[in-house]
Design a protein around this motif. Structure first.
Motif, PDB file in Angstrom:
ATOM      1  N   GLY A  87      -9.936 -37.806 -28.210  1.00  0.00           N
ATOM      2  CA  GLY A  87      -8.913 -37.385 -26.821  1.00  0.00           C
ATOM      3  C   GLY A  87      -8.885 -39.051 -26.043  1.00  0.00           C
ATOM      4  N   PHE A  88      -8.374 -40.119 -26.673  1.00  0.00           N
ATOM      5  CA  PHE A  88      -8.322 -41.236 -26.232  1.00  0.00           C
ATOM      6  C   PHE A  88      -6.827 -41.518 -26.772  1.00  0.00           C
ATOM      7  N   GLU A  95       2.902 -39.570 -20.515  1.00  0.00           N
ATOM      8  CA  GLU A  95       2.566 -37.942 -20.070  1.00  0.00           C
ATOM      9  C   GLU A  95       2.432 -38.028 -18.385  1.00  0.00           C
ATOM     10  N   GLY A  96       2.946 -38.579 -17.715  1.00  0.00           N
ATOM     11  CA  GLY A  96       3.026 -37.931 -16.223  1.00  0.00           C
ATOM     12  C   GLY A  96       1.803 -38.994 -15.767  1.00  0.00           C
ATOM     13  N   GLU A  97       1.144 -39.178 -17.211  1.00  0.00           N
ATOM     14  CA  GLU A  97      -0.189 -40.503 -16.023  1.00  0.00           C
ATOM     15  C   GLU A  97       0.222 -42.034 -15.674  1.00  0.00           C
ATOM     16  N   ASP A  98       0.247 -42.650 -14.755  1.00  0.00           N
ATOM     17  CA  ASP A  98       0.042 -43.968 -14.409  1.00  0.00           C
ATOM     18  C   ASP A  98      -1.328 -44.704 -15.705  1.00  0.00           C
ATOM     19  N   GLY A 135      -5.338 -35.194 -21.678  1.00  0.00           N
ATOM     20  CA  GLY A 135      -6.000 -33.656 -22.299  1.00  0.00           C
ATOM     21  C   GLY A 135      -5.384 -32.424 -23.120  1.00  0.00           C
ATOM     22  N   PRO A 136      -5.547 -31.905 -23.167  1.00  0.00           N
ATOM     23  CA  PRO A 136      -5.141 -30.755 -24.317  1.00  0.00           C
ATOM     24  C   PRO A 136      -3.543 -30.915 -24.716  1.00  0.00           C
ATOM     25  N   GLU A 137      -2.525 -30.384 -23.727  1.00  0.00           N
ATOM     26  CA  GLU A 137      -1.451 -29.965 -23.539  1.00  0.00           C
ATOM     27  C   GLU A 137      -0.644 -31.774 -23.525  1.00  0.00           C
ATOM     28  N   GLN A 138      -1.304 -32.872 -23.079  1.00  0.00           N
ATOM     29  CA  GLN A 138      -0.485 -33.896 -23.647  1.00  0.00           C
ATOM     30  C   GLN A 138      -1.004 -34.590 -24.842  1.00  0.00           C
ATOM     31  N   ALA A 139      -2.272 -33.982 -25.435  1.00  0.00           N
ATOM     32  CA  ALA A 139      -2.854 -34.491 -26.919  1.00  0.00           C
ATOM     33  C   ALA A 139      -1.016 -33.267 -27.240  1.00  0.00           C
ATOM     34  N   ASP A 140      -0.812 -32.708 -27.468  1.00  0.00           N
ATOM     35  CA  ASP A 140       0.062 -31.488 -27.910  1.00  0.00           C
ATOM     36  C   ASP A 140       1.542 -32.697 -28.369  1.00  0.00           C
ATOM     37  N   GLN A 141       1.703 -33.264 -26.495  1.00  0.00           N
ATOM     38  CA  GLN A 141       3.048 -33.666 -26.458  1.00  0.00           C
ATOM     39  C   GLN A 141       3.037 -34.951 -27.163  1.00  0.00           C
ATOM     40  N   VAL A 142       1.498 -36.030 -27.715  1.00  0.00           N
ATOM     41  CA  VAL A 142       1.758 -37.310 -28.626  1.00  0.00           C
ATOM     42  C   VAL A 142       2.544 -36.517 -29.874  1.00  0.00           C
TER      43      VAL A 142
END
Length: 206
Positions: free
Chosen positions: A74-75, A107-110, A141-148
């Motif tokens: 998950g990286f 995705e919202g992360e600096d 996170g799971p949601e961020q991975a889905d967005q990617v």
């Protein structure tokens, strides 16, 4: 009986002094008003002659050199290059850019801070800064991975860029001026070939 012949002359003298003070006040206010009007005219004429332009910053190019996702852990790792241009359109004045600081996010992360020391841009010229960002592994996170994954499917990867700089320049006899340049935009890349999708990202007023 005592005579009152001096009372009218005393009253007349007081009235005369009062009138003199009033006229002095009127003349003073008139002179101040004229001074303000003349100063305004001088500044306006100076502006028309020198036509000062506010320096600005903008993203002129970018390249997503690498994007790699580790589905098991998950990286996400990226390597991206962003070219930010500082432009000074004044024909008669140099400009100094101070406190240049931009935050790149995904995705919202600096994920990175893009900074530059104080630098000068000569009159009617520009300076380009190439910021190369190689991130450490970014946990998703799971949601961020889905967005990617959704971005890969749409062939569109998006980053956020926010920040700015302080710019200072002197416009002839009008004196020194200082202004803030702000960027708040989104940078888009094609996931298939990692190329940049050009879009407007500038602090210049539209």
């Amino acid at each position: 009986m005592p005579s009152n012949s001096k009372l009218p002359s005393s009253r007349s003298a007081r009235d005369g002094r009062r009138n003199a003070f009033v006229w002095c006040g009127v003349i003073t206010c008139t002179l101040l008003t004229l001074a303000v009007i003349i100063a305004g005219i001088v500044i306006f004429v100076g502006y028309l002659v020198m036509h000062p332009r506010v320096p600005y910053v903008s993203v002129v190019n970018a390249q997503l050199d690498r994007i790699q996702i580790d589905h098991f852990n998950g990286f996400l790792e990226i390597l991206v290059t962003i070219t930010i241009r500082a432009r000074n359109g004044n024909r008669l004045a140099h400009a100094t850019f101070l406190h240049s600081n931009y935050t790149l996010s995904f995705e919202g992360e600096d994920i990175a801070q893009l900074v530059a020391p104080a630098f000068e841009v000569t009159k009617n010229s520009s300076v380009d800064f190439n910021y190369e960002v190689q991130s450490s592994p970014i946990p998703l996170g799971p949601e961020q991975a889905d967005q990617v994954e959704a971005g890969f499917n749409k062939d569109l990867i998006t980053f956020g860029l926010k920040g700015g700089a302080r710019v200072r320049w002197k416009v002839g006899r009008l004196g020194p001026l200082e202004f803030s340049c702000h960027l708040d935009c989104r940078l888009h890349f094609h996931a298939s070939n990692l190329s940049y999708v050009p879009s407007s990202c500038t602090s210049k007023a539209k």
